[in-house]
Write an enzyme that holds these catalytic residues in place. Structure first.
Site, mmCIF file in Angstrom:
data_model
loop_
_atom_site.group_PDB
_atom_site.id
_atom_site.type_symbol
_atom_site.label_atom_id
_atom_site.label_comp_id
_atom_site.label_asym_id
_atom_site.label_seq_id
_atom_site.Cartn_x
_atom_site.Cartn_y
_atom_site.Cartn_z
ATOM 1 N N GLU A 17 19.672 68.954 75.961
ATOM 2 C CA GLU A 17 18.594 68.232 75.297
ATOM 3 C C GLU A 17 18.464 66.839 75.894
ATOM 4 O O GLU A 17 19.466 66.175 76.160
ATOM 5 C CB GLU A 17 18.867 68.112 73.799
ATOM 6 C CG GLU A 17 17.772 67.321 73.060
ATOM 7 C CD GLU A 17 18.008 67.251 71.572
ATOM 8 O OE1 GLU A 17 17.839 68.302 70.924
ATOM 9 O OE2 GLU A 17 18.369 66.169 71.076
ATOM 10 N N THR A 48 12.989 66.154 73.000
ATOM 11 C CA THR A 48 12.759 65.730 71.628
ATOM 12 C C THR A 48 11.354 65.162 71.455
ATOM 13 O O THR A 48 10.664 64.843 72.422
ATOM 14 C CB THR A 48 13.800 64.693 71.176
ATOM 15 O OG1 THR A 48 13.657 63.513 71.964
ATOM 16 C CG2 THR A 48 15.213 65.242 71.326
ATOM 17 N N TYR A 49 10.952 65.034 70.194
ATOM 18 C CA TYR A 49 9.589 64.630 69.885
ATOM 19 C C TYR A 49 9.362 63.152 70.179
ATOM 20 O O TYR A 49 10.090 62.281 69.703
ATOM 21 C CB TYR A 49 9.275 64.903 68.413
ATOM 22 C CG TYR A 49 7.845 64.614 68.039
ATOM 23 C CD1 TYR A 49 6.821 65.473 68.443
ATOM 24 C CD2 TYR A 49 7.502 63.487 67.307
ATOM 25 C CE1 TYR A 49 5.497 65.216 68.116
ATOM 26 C CE2 TYR A 49 6.186 63.216 66.973
ATOM 27 C CZ TYR A 49 5.191 64.086 67.385
ATOM 28 O OH TYR A 49 3.879 63.828 67.070
ATOM 29 N N HIS A 78 9.901 69.851 71.545
ATOM 30 C CA HIS A 78 10.034 69.669 70.103
ATOM 31 C C HIS A 78 8.678 69.300 69.501
ATOM 32 O O HIS A 78 7.921 68.520 70.080
ATOM 33 C CB HIS A 78 11.012 68.538 69.793
ATOM 34 C CG HIS A 78 12.438 68.837 70.137
ATOM 35 N ND1 HIS A 78 13.496 68.309 69.424
ATOM 36 C CD2 HIS A 78 12.988 69.606 71.109
ATOM 37 C CE1 HIS A 78 14.644 68.732 69.945
ATOM 38 N NE2 HIS A 78 14.353 69.513 70.985
ATOM 39 N N GLY A 109 11.375 67.536 60.887
ATOM 40 C CA GLY A 109 11.513 66.135 61.245
ATOM 41 C C GLY A 109 12.147 65.356 60.109
ATOM 42 O O GLY A 109 12.054 65.737 58.938
ATOM 43 N N ALA A 124 9.366 73.624 58.471
ATOM 44 C CA ALA A 124 9.252 74.049 59.871
ATOM 45 C C ALA A 124 8.702 75.471 59.973
ATOM 46 O O ALA A 124 7.979 75.802 60.924
ATOM 47 C CB ALA A 124 10.615 73.956 60.551
ATOM 48 N N GLN A 176 22.461 72.169 64.801
ATOM 49 C CA GLN A 176 22.793 70.759 64.757
ATOM 50 C C GLN A 176 24.186 70.607 65.364
ATOM 51 O O GLN A 176 24.963 71.564 65.417
ATOM 52 C CB GLN A 176 22.774 70.290 63.299
ATOM 53 C CG GLN A 176 23.273 68.888 63.045
ATOM 54 C CD GLN A 176 22.401 67.834 63.692
ATOM 55 O OE1 GLN A 176 22.566 67.570 64.878
ATOM 56 N NE2 GLN A 176 21.502 67.228 62.942
#
Length: 291
Positions: A17, A48-49, A78, A109, A124, A176
């Site tokens: 990531e 990632t966003y 993301h 988020g 989500a 996670q």
């Protein structure tokens, strides 16, 4: 390539990531780092966003496009519910499609005063269902929590919600971060018994700086096993030794996961190519030959 195809082809999928820089001045440095990471031949890299544009940084789409079209690495973009509605999410999906991005990680988020709750996507799974119904060409991935989401009363309750993601079209899960593999194995056992049969990538973050413990670990709510806390206590004031000890801990953790049958391993490398390379060197013998 769709990420679901990778899991059908390989016993263990290797991924990383990265995150877009908040300022464009850091983009060239990140591009150089990504070129180094690409040499490790990850099966995919999640991004990632990041809003980019008027926000002043680099967008998720911009970084995903660089990975796909410049480096030939499959990106997983993301996309979050928070702060987005159907009318704002459509242009983002159109942009990702135009860039050739095929895979999206749907996330609620984190709640933040900077982003309002979404009226269109409470969860989500709602975002995944919307994308599946309106943009069927995307492959969908989702997040999961080996120790249970902080807002769920129990792990069983949290895992039950994963079935909603599965029914919405998600074909792969990423966990996670965690530091005790027993949580991962227990989670898998509960998930399989609940009917969640998706491939699950185990998310591992090498802790190589004291600041990571104080910031990232606390935000993730991951529990800290005695072996981990002993490592931090011993080396927290010795920067070089903590770096090496953190790499060693991550390598041991990942080797156990691969040997234990993990569908994939996902490295949270914090845009650090040196960390990525050192961890990869410690596990490469357990990965498919082409990696």
């Amino acid at each position: 390539m769709y990420i679901r195809q990778l899991f059908a082809q390989k016993p263990c999928v290797f991924s990383m990531e990265v995150f877009p820089p908040k300022q464009t001045v850091g983009y060239e440095k990140l591009q150089a780092s990504l070129r180094q990471m690409a040499q490790l031949k990850p099966d995919f890299v999640s991004v990632t966003y990041g809003a980019g544009g008027s926000a002043g940084g680099v967008s998720t789409c911009e970084l995903a496009s660089f990975l796909k079209n410049e480096l030939g690495v499959e990106p997983l973009a993301h996309l979050i519910c928070m702060g987005n509605e159907q009318d704002t999410i459509r242009p983002v999906l159109d942009e990702l499609f135009a860039a050739g991005v095929q895979n999206i990680l749907t996330l609620r988020g984190d709640r933040s005063p900077l982003r309002p709750e979404s009226k269109s996507f409470a969860h989500a799974s709602d975002l995944a269902a919307f994308i599946r119904a309106n943009y069927g060409s995307f492959g969908l991935s989702g997040a999961c929590y080996p120790e249970g989401h902080v807002e769920s009363a129990t792990l069983a309750e949290d895992v039950a919600n994963l079935r909603l993601k599965q029914e919405a079209g998600v074909s792969h899960l990423i966990t996670q971060l965690f530091f005790d593999n027993l949580h991962y194995y227990r989670f898998l056992n509960v998930a399989r018994r609940t009917g969640v049969d998706l491939p699950v990538s185990a998310g591992v973050m090498p802790i190589v700086k004291k600041q990571q413990v104080e910031r990232t670990v606390s935000l993730s709510s991951a529990s800290l096993p005695p072996k981990f806390t002993k490592m931090i206590s011993r080396w927290q004031d010795d920067e070089a030794s903590l770096f090496e000890a953190g790499i060693e801990y991550a390598v041991e953790q990942i080797r156990d996961l691969i040997e234990g049958g993990a569908d994939g391993v996902h490295l949270y490398v914090m845009n650090n190519p040196t960390v990525a390379a050192k961890v990869y060197d410690g596990i490469r013998d357990l990965l498919p030959a082409e990696n």
